[in-house]
Design an enzyme around this catalytic site. Structure first.
Site, PDB file in Angstrom:
ATOM      1  N   ARG A  96      23.121  26.271   3.754  1.00 57.43           N
ATOM      2  CA  ARG A  96      22.552  24.648   4.263  1.00 57.43           C
ATOM      3  C   ARG A  96      21.204  25.136   4.308  1.00 57.43           C
ATOM      4  NH1 ARG A  96      28.109  25.306   5.783  1.00 57.43           N
ATOM      5  NH2 ARG A  96      29.418  23.856   5.526  1.00 57.43           N
ATOM      6  N   GLY A 140      32.390  31.259  -1.536  1.00 63.23           N
ATOM      7  CA  GLY A 140      33.067  30.294  -1.762  1.00 63.23           C
ATOM      8  C   GLY A 140      31.647  29.131  -1.023  1.00 63.23           C
ATOM      9  N   ASP A 146      37.382  31.231  10.154  1.00 65.17           N
ATOM     10  CA  ASP A 146      37.263  32.543  10.282  1.00 65.17           C
ATOM     11  C   ASP A 146      37.477  33.851  11.544  1.00 65.17           C
ATOM     12  OD1 ASP A 146      36.343  31.257   8.150  1.00 65.17           O
ATOM     13  OD2 ASP A 146      34.504  31.214   8.586  1.00 65.17           O
ATOM     14  N   LYS A 184      40.819  32.553   1.973  1.00 63.61           N
ATOM     15  CA  LYS A 184      39.896  32.662   1.548  1.00 63.61           C
ATOM     16  C   LYS A 184      39.146  34.125   0.918  1.00 63.61           C
ATOM     17  CE  LYS A 184      39.208  30.246   5.427  1.00 63.61           C
ATOM     18  NZ  LYS A 184      37.981  29.295   4.892  1.00 63.61           N
ATOM     19  N   ARG A 219      44.144  36.548   4.476  1.00 65.88           N
ATOM     20  CA  ARG A 219      44.293  37.157   5.216  1.00 65.88           C
ATOM     21  C   ARG A 219      45.378  37.125   6.203  1.00 65.88           C
ATOM     22  NH1 ARG A 219      37.728  34.454   6.213  1.00 65.88           N
ATOM     23  NH2 ARG A 219      36.792  36.528   5.475  1.00 65.88           N
TER      24      ARG A 219
HETATM   25  C1  S3P Z   1      32.717  27.180   5.303  1.00 61.39           C
HETATM   26  C2  S3P Z   1      33.605  26.878   5.357  1.00 61.39           C
HETATM   27  C3  S3P Z   1      35.250  27.423   6.000  1.00 61.39           C
HETATM   28  C4  S3P Z   1      34.511  28.448   6.453  1.00 61.39           C
HETATM   29  C5  S3P Z   1      33.544  29.619   5.135  1.00 61.39           C
HETATM   30  C6  S3P Z   1      32.344  28.432   5.929  1.00 61.39           C
HETATM   31  C7  S3P Z   1      31.258  26.982   5.767  1.00 61.39           C
HETATM   32  O1  S3P Z   1      35.252  27.559   5.219  1.00 61.39           O
HETATM   33  O2  S3P Z   1      36.027  29.739   6.211  1.00 61.39           O
HETATM   34  O3  S3P Z   1      33.352  30.544   6.051  1.00 61.39           O
HETATM   35  O4  S3P Z   1      29.834  27.149   5.791  1.00 61.39           O
HETATM   36  O5  S3P Z   1      31.162  25.173   5.550  1.00 61.39           O
HETATM   37  P1  S3P Z   1      36.537  26.171   4.349  1.00 61.39           P
HETATM   38  O6  S3P Z   1      35.125  24.506   4.592  1.00 61.39           O
HETATM   39  O7  S3P Z   1      36.643  26.171   2.907  1.00 61.39           O
HETATM   40  O8  S3P Z   1      37.570  25.904   5.756  1.00 61.39           O
END
Ligand code: S3P
Length: 443
Positions: free
Chosen positions: A34, A103, A328, A355, A359
Protein backbone atom coordinates in the site's frame (compact mmCIF):
# COMPACT_ATOMS: atom_id res chain seq x y z
CA UNK A 1 -0.45 -30.61 -7.11
CA UNK A 2 2.69 -29.40 -8.95
CA UNK A 3 5.86 -31.50 -8.66
CA UNK A 4 9.02 -30.23 -6.89
CA UNK A 5 11.46 -28.62 -9.31
CA UNK A 6 14.64 -30.72 -9.30
CA UNK A 7 16.75 -27.57 -9.96
CA UNK A 8 16.01 -26.17 -6.47
CA UNK A 9 17.69 -27.88 -3.55
CA UNK A 10 15.62 -29.48 -0.76
CA UNK A 11 16.52 -28.24 2.71
CA UNK A 12 17.37 -30.64 5.58
CA UNK A 13 15.53 -29.65 8.77
CA UNK A 14 16.96 -31.18 11.93
CA UNK A 15 14.66 -32.20 14.76
CA UNK A 16 15.45 -31.43 18.39
CA UNK A 17 17.02 -28.39 20.05
CA UNK A 18 15.12 -25.32 21.11
CA UNK A 19 14.69 -21.66 20.15
CA UNK A 20 16.10 -18.73 22.10
CA UNK A 21 16.79 -15.08 21.45
CA UNK A 22 15.37 -11.97 19.83
CA UNK A 23 14.14 -11.57 16.28
CA UNK A 24 12.96 -8.63 14.23
CA UNK A 25 10.60 -9.79 11.51
CA UNK A 26 10.60 -7.95 8.16
CA UNK A 27 8.10 -5.23 7.27
CA UNK A 28 4.39 -5.91 6.93
CA UNK A 29 3.59 -7.14 3.44
CA UNK A 30 0.13 -5.57 3.22
CA UNK A 31 1.37 -2.18 4.42
CA UNK A 32 4.43 -2.34 2.12
CA UNK A 33 2.29 -2.83 -1.01
CA UNK A 34 0.00 0.00 0.00
CA UNK A 35 2.83 2.42 0.78
CA UNK A 36 4.25 1.86 -2.73
CA UNK A 37 0.87 2.10 -4.49
CA UNK A 38 -0.46 5.10 -2.58
CA UNK A 39 2.88 6.87 -2.91
CA UNK A 40 2.70 6.32 -6.67
CA UNK A 41 -0.69 8.06 -7.06
CA UNK A 42 0.15 10.97 -4.75
CA UNK A 43 1.63 14.38 -5.48
CA UNK A 44 5.25 14.62 -4.34
CA UNK A 45 7.62 12.15 -2.75
CA UNK A 46 6.77 9.33 -0.35
CA UNK A 47 9.55 8.01 1.84
CA UNK A 48 9.08 4.49 3.21
CA UNK A 49 11.05 3.10 6.15
CA UNK A 50 10.98 -0.63 6.88
CA UNK A 51 9.48 -1.67 3.53
CA UNK A 52 9.48 -5.45 3.14
CA UNK A 53 12.35 -6.29 0.74
CA UNK A 54 10.71 -9.50 -0.51
CA UNK A 55 9.48 -10.83 -3.84
CA UNK A 56 5.84 -9.66 -3.50
CA UNK A 57 6.53 -5.94 -2.90
CA UNK A 58 9.27 -6.11 -5.57
CA UNK A 59 6.53 -7.16 -8.01
CA UNK A 60 4.46 -4.11 -7.06
CA UNK A 61 7.49 -1.82 -7.47
CA UNK A 62 8.33 -3.32 -10.88
CA UNK A 63 4.76 -2.78 -12.15
CA UNK A 64 4.84 0.84 -10.97
CA UNK A 65 8.19 1.51 -12.64
CA UNK A 66 6.80 0.08 -15.90
CA UNK A 67 4.15 2.85 -15.77
CA UNK A 68 6.64 5.68 -15.27
CA UNK A 69 6.76 5.88 -11.46
CA UNK A 70 10.19 6.51 -9.93
CA UNK A 71 10.73 3.93 -7.19
CA UNK A 72 14.23 3.80 -5.68
CA UNK A 73 16.05 0.50 -5.38
CA UNK A 74 14.63 -1.71 -2.62
CA UNK A 75 17.42 -2.87 -0.27
CA UNK A 76 17.04 -4.31 3.22
CA UNK A 77 17.49 -1.67 5.91
CA UNK A 78 17.40 1.30 3.53
CA UNK A 79 14.50 3.72 3.06
CA UNK A 80 12.66 3.61 -0.27
CA UNK A 81 11.40 6.68 -2.08
CA UNK A 82 8.47 6.82 -4.48
CA UNK A 83 8.07 9.80 -6.79
CA UNK A 84 4.32 10.18 -7.09
CA UNK A 85 2.76 10.85 -10.50
CA UNK A 86 -0.65 11.92 -9.14
CA UNK A 87 -4.04 10.23 -9.37
CA UNK A 88 -4.10 10.00 -13.15
CA UNK A 89 -0.40 10.03 -14.02
CA UNK A 90 0.32 6.40 -14.97
CA UNK A 91 1.78 5.97 -18.45
CA UNK A 92 0.41 3.11 -20.54
CA UNK A 93 3.01 0.33 -20.10
CA UNK A 94 4.64 -0.94 -23.30
CA UNK A 95 4.50 -4.53 -22.08
CA UNK A 96 2.56 -6.91 -19.84
CA UNK A 97 2.70 -6.08 -16.10
CA UNK A 98 4.03 -9.11 -14.19
CA UNK A 99 2.59 -9.44 -10.67
CA UNK A 100 4.65 -12.57 -9.92
CA UNK A 101 3.12 -14.56 -7.05
CA UNK A 102 1.37 -11.56 -5.54
CA UNK A 103 -2.43 -11.51 -5.28
CA UNK A 104 -2.32 -8.14 -3.52
CA UNK A 105 -0.38 -6.59 -6.42
CA UNK A 106 -2.81 -7.87 -9.04
CA UNK A 107 -6.03 -7.10 -7.20
CA UNK A 108 -5.09 -3.62 -5.97
CA UNK A 109 -3.62 -2.79 -9.37
CA UNK A 110 -6.93 -3.70 -11.05
CA UNK A 111 -8.66 -1.10 -8.89
CA UNK A 112 -6.00 1.51 -9.63
CA UNK A 113 -5.99 0.98 -13.38
CA UNK A 114 -9.72 0.53 -14.07
CA UNK A 115 -10.33 4.30 -14.21
CA UNK A 116 -7.28 5.31 -16.28
CA UNK A 117 -9.28 6.45 -19.32
CA UNK A 118 -7.96 5.59 -22.82
CA UNK A 119 -5.11 3.43 -21.51
CA UNK A 120 -4.73 -0.29 -21.90
CA UNK A 121 -3.03 -2.59 -19.37
CA UNK A 122 -2.41 -6.34 -19.31
CA UNK A 123 -1.68 -8.04 -15.98
CA UNK A 124 -0.30 -11.52 -15.50
CA UNK A 125 1.54 -13.54 -12.86
CA UNK A 126 3.09 -16.91 -12.08
CA UNK A 127 1.23 -20.23 -12.37
CA UNK A 128 -0.27 -19.90 -8.89
CA UNK A 129 -1.56 -16.35 -9.45
CA UNK A 130 -2.99 -17.20 -12.89
CA UNK A 131 -5.15 -19.81 -11.11
CA UNK A 132 -6.55 -17.44 -8.46
CA UNK A 133 -10.04 -15.89 -8.80
CA UNK A 134 -10.10 -12.30 -10.01
CA UNK A 135 -13.81 -11.85 -10.76
CA UNK A 136 -14.28 -11.02 -7.07
CA UNK A 137 -12.52 -7.74 -7.99
CA UNK A 138 -13.57 -7.44 -11.64
CA UNK A 139 -17.27 -7.95 -10.77
CA UNK A 140 -17.56 -5.03 -8.31
CA UNK A 141 -15.38 -2.83 -10.56
CA UNK A 142 -17.71 -3.58 -13.49
CA UNK A 143 -20.57 -2.16 -11.36
CA UNK A 144 -18.55 1.08 -11.38
CA UNK A 145 -18.19 0.93 -15.18
CA UNK A 146 -14.82 -0.87 -15.49
CA UNK A 147 -13.99 -3.04 -18.49
CA UNK A 148 -11.75 -5.99 -17.63
CA UNK A 149 -11.31 -9.06 -19.82
CA UNK A 150 -9.63 -12.33 -18.93
CA UNK A 151 -9.77 -16.10 -19.18
CA UNK A 152 -12.94 -17.87 -17.98
CA UNK A 153 -15.17 -14.81 -18.28
CA UNK A 154 -12.62 -12.48 -16.71
CA UNK A 155 -11.92 -14.66 -13.67
CA UNK A 156 -8.32 -15.61 -14.46
CA UNK A 157 -5.21 -13.70 -15.56
CA UNK A 158 -3.85 -12.68 -17.96
CA UNK A 159 -6.30 -9.82 -17.56
CA UNK A 160 -6.73 -6.84 -19.89
CA UNK A 161 -7.94 -3.56 -18.41
CA UNK A 162 -9.38 -0.95 -20.76
CA UNK A 163 -9.48 2.24 -18.69
CA UNK A 164 -12.96 3.80 -18.45
CA UNK A 165 -14.61 6.71 -16.66
CA UNK A 166 -16.03 5.19 -13.44
CA UNK A 167 -19.09 6.05 -11.37
CA UNK A 168 -19.49 5.85 -7.60
CA UNK A 169 -21.92 3.30 -6.24
CA UNK A 170 -22.65 1.01 -3.28
CA UNK A 171 -21.08 -2.43 -3.43
CA UNK A 172 -21.73 -5.42 -1.16
CA UNK A 173 -18.70 -7.70 -1.40
CA UNK A 174 -19.38 -11.45 -1.26
CA UNK A 175 -16.24 -12.21 0.83
CA UNK A 176 -14.46 -10.35 3.63
CA UNK A 177 -11.35 -9.56 1.61
CA UNK A 178 -9.10 -6.55 2.10
CA UNK A 179 -7.79 -7.02 -1.43
CA UNK A 180 -11.30 -6.66 -2.87
CA UNK A 181 -12.20 -3.77 -0.55
CA UNK A 182 -8.94 -1.95 -1.33
CA UNK A 183 -9.33 -2.39 -5.10
CA UNK A 184 -12.78 -0.78 -4.93
CA UNK A 185 -11.52 2.10 -2.76
CA UNK A 186 -8.66 2.77 -5.18
CA UNK A 187 -11.06 2.82 -8.14
CA UNK A 188 -13.35 5.10 -6.11
CA UNK A 189 -10.62 7.78 -5.88
CA UNK A 190 -11.37 8.94 -9.45
CA UNK A 191 -15.01 7.84 -9.80
CA UNK A 192 -17.86 10.32 -10.28
CA UNK A 193 -19.53 10.47 -6.85
CA UNK A 194 -18.92 8.61 -3.58
CA UNK A 195 -18.52 4.84 -3.34
CA UNK A 196 -19.52 2.69 -0.38
CA UNK A 197 -18.11 -0.80 0.21
CA UNK A 198 -20.01 -3.10 2.58
CA UNK A 199 -18.24 -6.30 3.68
CA UNK A 200 -19.78 -9.39 5.33
CA UNK A 201 -17.14 -9.05 8.12
CA UNK A 202 -14.35 -6.54 8.65
CA UNK A 203 -11.14 -7.36 6.80
CA UNK A 204 -7.77 -5.72 7.54
CA UNK A 205 -8.07 -1.93 7.44
CA UNK A 206 -4.58 -0.80 6.41
CA UNK A 207 -5.91 0.86 3.24
CA UNK A 208 -8.41 2.95 5.16
CA UNK A 209 -5.80 4.12 7.66
CA UNK A 210 -3.18 4.91 5.05
CA UNK A 211 -5.49 6.49 2.46
CA UNK A 212 -6.72 8.88 5.13
CA UNK A 213 -3.14 9.73 6.12
CA UNK A 214 -2.39 10.52 2.44
CA UNK A 215 -5.38 12.91 2.37
CA UNK A 216 -8.30 10.87 1.01
CA UNK A 217 -11.80 11.61 2.28
CA UNK A 218 -13.03 8.40 3.82
CA UNK A 219 -15.56 7.35 6.45
CA UNK A 220 -15.74 4.01 8.25
CA UNK A 221 -18.88 2.80 10.05
CA UNK A 222 -21.61 0.20 10.05
CA UNK A 223 -21.91 -2.78 12.41
CA UNK A 224 -18.42 -4.15 13.15
CA UNK A 225 -16.82 -1.44 10.98
CA UNK A 226 -17.87 -3.25 7.82
CA UNK A 227 -18.84 -0.15 5.83
CA UNK A 228 -16.42 2.27 4.16
CA UNK A 229 -17.39 5.30 2.07
CA UNK A 230 -14.85 7.14 -0.05
CA UNK A 231 -15.70 10.54 -1.51
CA UNK A 232 -13.45 11.47 -4.46
CA UNK A 233 -12.01 14.91 -5.10
CA UNK A 234 -9.19 15.20 -2.57
CA UNK A 235 -5.71 14.95 -4.07
CA UNK A 236 -3.29 12.70 -2.22
CA UNK A 237 0.00 14.05 -0.88
CA UNK A 238 3.22 12.02 -0.47
CA UNK A 239 3.94 10.98 3.13
CA UNK A 240 6.62 9.49 5.34
CA UNK A 241 5.52 5.92 6.07
CA UNK A 242 7.02 3.65 8.73
CA UNK A 243 6.18 -0.02 8.10
CA UNK A 244 5.91 -2.16 11.25
CA UNK A 245 7.03 -5.81 11.36
CA UNK A 246 4.55 -8.28 9.87
CA UNK A 247 2.45 -10.15 12.44
CA UNK A 248 1.90 -12.83 9.78
CA UNK A 249 5.69 -13.44 9.77
CA UNK A 250 5.91 -13.12 13.56
CA UNK A 251 3.27 -15.89 13.77
CA UNK A 252 5.87 -18.53 12.82
CA UNK A 253 8.03 -17.57 15.80
CA UNK A 254 5.08 -17.24 18.17
CA UNK A 255 3.90 -20.76 17.38
CA UNK A 256 7.44 -22.18 17.23
CA UNK A 257 8.23 -20.85 20.72
CA UNK A 258 4.85 -21.93 22.12
CA UNK A 259 5.31 -25.57 20.97
CA UNK A 260 9.07 -26.13 21.33
CA UNK A 261 10.21 -27.38 24.76
CA UNK A 262 12.54 -24.90 26.46
CA UNK A 263 11.88 -22.14 23.92
CA UNK A 264 11.84 -18.44 24.77
CA UNK A 265 11.70 -15.78 22.05
CA UNK A 266 11.15 -12.05 21.82
CA UNK A 267 9.74 -10.77 18.52
CA UNK A 268 10.33 -7.04 18.21
CA UNK A 269 8.41 -4.29 16.46
CA UNK A 270 5.32 -6.30 15.45
CA UNK A 271 2.28 -4.56 13.92
CA UNK A 272 -0.69 -5.10 16.26
CA UNK A 273 -3.54 -3.66 14.21
CA UNK A 274 -6.71 -5.21 15.74
CA UNK A 275 -7.85 -6.38 12.29
CA UNK A 276 -4.75 -8.64 12.25
CA UNK A 277 -4.35 -9.87 15.84
CA UNK A 278 -6.68 -12.90 15.73
CA UNK A 279 -3.59 -15.15 16.08
CA UNK A 280 -2.86 -13.67 19.53
CA UNK A 281 -6.42 -14.34 20.68
CA UNK A 282 -6.21 -17.98 19.57
CA UNK A 283 -2.82 -18.53 21.18
CA UNK A 284 -4.26 -17.02 24.37
CA UNK A 285 -7.27 -19.37 24.10
CA UNK A 286 -4.74 -22.24 23.86
CA UNK A 287 -2.99 -21.12 27.06
CA UNK A 288 0.21 -19.98 25.33
CA UNK A 289 2.57 -17.80 27.36
CA UNK A 290 2.65 -14.52 25.42
CA UNK A 291 3.28 -11.03 26.78
CA UNK A 292 2.95 -7.79 24.82
CA UNK A 293 5.63 -5.26 25.77
CA UNK A 294 6.32 -1.69 24.80
CA UNK A 295 2.95 -1.03 23.09
CA UNK A 296 3.15 2.10 20.97
CA UNK A 297 1.71 3.80 17.90
CA UNK A 298 3.91 4.13 14.80
CA UNK A 299 2.64 6.19 11.85
CA UNK A 300 -1.00 5.32 12.47
CA UNK A 301 -0.56 1.61 13.25
CA UNK A 302 -0.32 0.02 16.74
CA UNK A 303 3.01 -1.77 17.36
CA UNK A 304 4.53 -3.80 20.21
CA UNK A 305 7.15 -6.42 21.13
CA UNK A 306 5.98 -9.96 21.86
CA UNK A 307 7.59 -12.30 24.35
CA UNK A 308 6.63 -15.95 24.10
CA UNK A 309 7.74 -19.13 25.81
CA UNK A 310 6.89 -22.81 25.72
CA UNK A 311 4.07 -24.26 27.82
CA UNK A 312 1.21 -26.76 27.69
CA UNK A 313 -1.41 -25.95 25.05
CA UNK A 314 -5.15 -26.69 24.76
CA UNK A 315 -7.06 -27.28 21.52
CA UNK A 316 -8.88 -24.29 19.95
CA UNK A 317 -12.01 -23.69 17.89
CA UNK A 318 -12.17 -20.85 15.38
CA UNK A 319 -14.63 -19.66 12.73
CA UNK A 320 -16.92 -16.78 11.71
CA UNK A 321 -15.72 -13.17 11.84
CA UNK A 322 -12.42 -14.19 13.44
CA UNK A 323 -11.21 -15.89 10.23
CA UNK A 324 -10.41 -12.68 8.26
CA UNK A 325 -8.39 -11.49 11.30
CA UNK A 326 -6.01 -14.47 11.09
CA UNK A 327 -6.54 -15.75 7.56
CA UNK A 328 -2.81 -16.00 6.74
CA UNK A 329 -1.93 -17.62 10.08
CA UNK A 330 -4.11 -20.73 9.68
CA UNK A 331 -1.31 -22.92 8.22
CA UNK A 332 0.91 -22.31 11.26
CA UNK A 333 -2.07 -22.60 13.63
CA UNK A 334 -2.61 -26.06 12.15
CA UNK A 335 0.93 -26.88 13.33
CA UNK A 336 0.12 -25.51 16.81
CA UNK A 337 -2.97 -27.74 16.88
CA UNK A 338 -0.75 -30.81 16.37
CA UNK A 339 0.88 -30.04 19.74
CA UNK A 340 -2.27 -29.21 21.73
CA UNK A 341 -4.32 -31.38 24.05
CA UNK A 342 -7.61 -32.31 22.34
CA UNK A 343 -9.13 -31.69 18.91
CA UNK A 344 -8.84 -28.23 17.35
CA UNK A 345 -11.44 -27.16 14.78
CA UNK A 346 -11.07 -24.55 12.04
CA UNK A 347 -14.35 -23.62 10.31
CA UNK A 348 -15.53 -21.00 7.77
CA UNK A 349 -12.05 -20.95 6.22
CA UNK A 350 -12.92 -21.86 2.61
CA UNK A 351 -10.98 -18.75 1.50
CA UNK A 352 -7.81 -20.76 2.17
CA UNK A 353 -8.57 -22.82 -0.91
CA UNK A 354 -7.87 -19.81 -3.16
CA UNK A 355 -4.68 -18.51 -1.57
CA UNK A 356 -1.19 -19.05 -3.08
CA UNK A 357 -2.11 -22.76 -2.87
CA UNK A 358 -5.18 -24.58 -1.56
CA UNK A 359 -3.85 -24.26 1.97
CA UNK A 360 -6.42 -26.60 3.57
CA UNK A 361 -5.49 -29.43 1.19
CA UNK A 362 -1.75 -28.70 1.28
CA UNK A 363 -1.50 -28.53 5.08
CA UNK A 364 -3.61 -31.70 5.46
CA UNK A 365 -1.33 -33.47 2.96
CA UNK A 366 1.99 -32.25 4.33
CA UNK A 367 1.23 -32.49 8.07
CA UNK A 368 -0.40 -35.85 7.29
CA UNK A 369 2.97 -37.00 5.90
CA UNK A 370 4.47 -36.17 9.33
CA UNK A 371 1.87 -38.34 11.07
CA UNK A 372 -0.61 -35.62 12.10
CA UNK A 373 -4.17 -36.69 12.87
CA UNK A 374 -5.78 -34.19 10.54
CA UNK A 375 -9.14 -34.28 8.82
CA UNK A 376 -9.99 -31.97 5.93
CA UNK A 377 -13.45 -30.43 5.41
CA UNK A 378 -14.75 -28.18 2.65
CA UNK A 379 -14.33 -25.12 4.91
CA UNK A 380 -11.68 -26.17 7.39
CA UNK A 381 -9.70 -28.73 9.33
CA UNK A 382 -10.02 -30.83 12.50
CA UNK A 383 -6.69 -31.70 14.11
CA UNK A 384 -6.15 -33.96 17.11
CA UNK A 385 -2.92 -33.22 18.85
CA UNK A 386 -2.17 -36.37 20.73
CA UNK A 387 0.71 -38.24 19.04
CA UNK A 388 4.03 -36.47 18.25
CA UNK A 389 4.86 -35.64 14.62
CA UNK A 390 7.63 -37.68 13.00
CA UNK A 391 10.25 -36.43 10.56
CA UNK A 392 9.30 -36.75 6.86
CA UNK A 393 10.03 -35.60 3.32
CA UNK A 394 7.68 -32.63 2.89
CA UNK A 395 7.05 -29.98 0.23
CA UNK A 396 6.05 -26.30 0.37
CA UNK A 397 4.18 -26.91 -2.90
CA UNK A 398 5.52 -23.38 -3.80
CA UNK A 399 3.64 -21.64 -0.94
CA UNK A 400 5.70 -19.33 1.31
CA UNK A 401 3.52 -19.72 4.38
CA UNK A 402 3.44 -23.51 3.97
CA UNK A 403 7.27 -23.61 3.75
CA UNK A 404 7.67 -21.72 7.04
CA UNK A 405 4.85 -23.62 8.80
CA UNK A 406 6.48 -26.94 7.90
CA UNK A 407 9.83 -25.68 9.23
CA UNK A 408 8.12 -24.97 12.57
CA UNK A 409 6.58 -28.47 12.55
CA UNK A 410 9.91 -30.11 11.64
CA UNK A 411 11.58 -28.53 14.69
CA UNK A 412 9.40 -30.49 17.14
CA UNK A 413 9.24 -33.77 15.16
CA UNK A 414 10.81 -36.93 16.55
CA UNK A 415 13.21 -37.27 13.58
CA UNK A 416 14.81 -35.12 10.87
CA UNK A 417 12.86 -33.83 7.85
CA UNK A 418 13.64 -32.72 4.30
CA UNK A 419 11.73 -29.77 2.84
CA UNK A 420 11.29 -29.43 -0.92
CA UNK A 421 10.99 -25.92 -2.40
CA UNK A 422 12.08 -24.00 0.74
CA UNK A 423 12.87 -20.96 -1.45
CA UNK A 424 9.13 -20.13 -1.50
CA UNK A 425 9.67 -18.35 1.86
CA UNK A 426 11.30 -15.44 0.01
CA UNK A 427 7.88 -14.27 -1.17
CA UNK A 428 7.27 -12.69 2.25
CA UNK A 429 10.29 -13.45 4.49
CA UNK A 430 13.63 -13.69 2.64
CA UNK A 431 15.69 -13.96 5.85
CA UNK A 432 13.57 -16.70 7.44
CA UNK A 433 16.11 -19.52 7.08
CA UNK A 434 18.93 -17.34 8.47
CA UNK A 435 16.79 -16.29 11.42
CA UNK A 436 15.87 -19.93 12.09
CA UNK A 437 19.52 -21.01 12.06
CA UNK A 438 20.44 -18.15 14.43
CA UNK A 439 17.60 -18.78 16.93
CA UNK A 440 18.06 -22.56 17.13
CA UNK A 441 20.00 -23.64 20.21
CA UNK A 442 20.89 -27.03 21.65
CA UNK A 443 18.64 -28.04 24.56
C1 S3P B 1 -4.07 -9.09 1.97
C2 S3P B 1 -5.31 -9.57 2.27
C3 S3P B 1 -5.58 -10.99 2.50
C4 S3P B 1 -4.33 -11.78 2.79
C5 S3P B 1 -3.19 -11.43 1.86
C6 S3P B 1 -2.88 -9.95 1.94
C7 S3P B 1 -3.92 -7.63 1.72
O1 S3P B 1 -6.19 -11.52 1.35
O2 S3P B 1 -4.58 -13.16 2.72
O3 S3P B 1 -2.04 -12.16 2.23
O4 S3P B 1 -2.79 -7.12 1.74
O5 S3P B 1 -4.94 -6.97 1.49
P1 S3P B 1 -7.77 -11.35 1.10
O6 S3P B 1 -8.02 -9.92 1.09
O7 S3P B 1 -8.05 -11.94 -0.24
O8 S3P B 1 -8.42 -12.11 2.21
Amino acid sequence: MSQPNPSTKPLPLAAGGTLRGTVQVPGDKSISHRALLFGAISEGVTRIEGLLPAEDPLSTAACLRAMGVGVSEIRAGEPVTVEGVGLDGFQEPADVLDCGNSGTTMRLMLGLLAGRVDRHFVLTGDGSLRGRPMRRVGGPLAEMGAVIHGRKGGNFAPLAVLGQPLRGTTIHTPVASAQVKSAILLAALTAAGPTTVIEPAQSRDHSERMLRAFGAQLEVGGPGLTQVTLTPGASLRGQDVVVPGDISSAAFWLVAAAITPGAQLTVQNVGLNPSRTGILEVLEQMGARITVLNSRDVAGEPVGDLQVSHGPLQAFEIGGDLIPRLVDEIPVLAVAACCAEGTSRIRDAEELRVKETDRLAVMARQLGAMGARIEEFEDGLAITGSSPLHGAVVDSETDHRVAMSLAVAAGIATGDSLLHRPEAAAVSYPGFWDDLARLRQPT
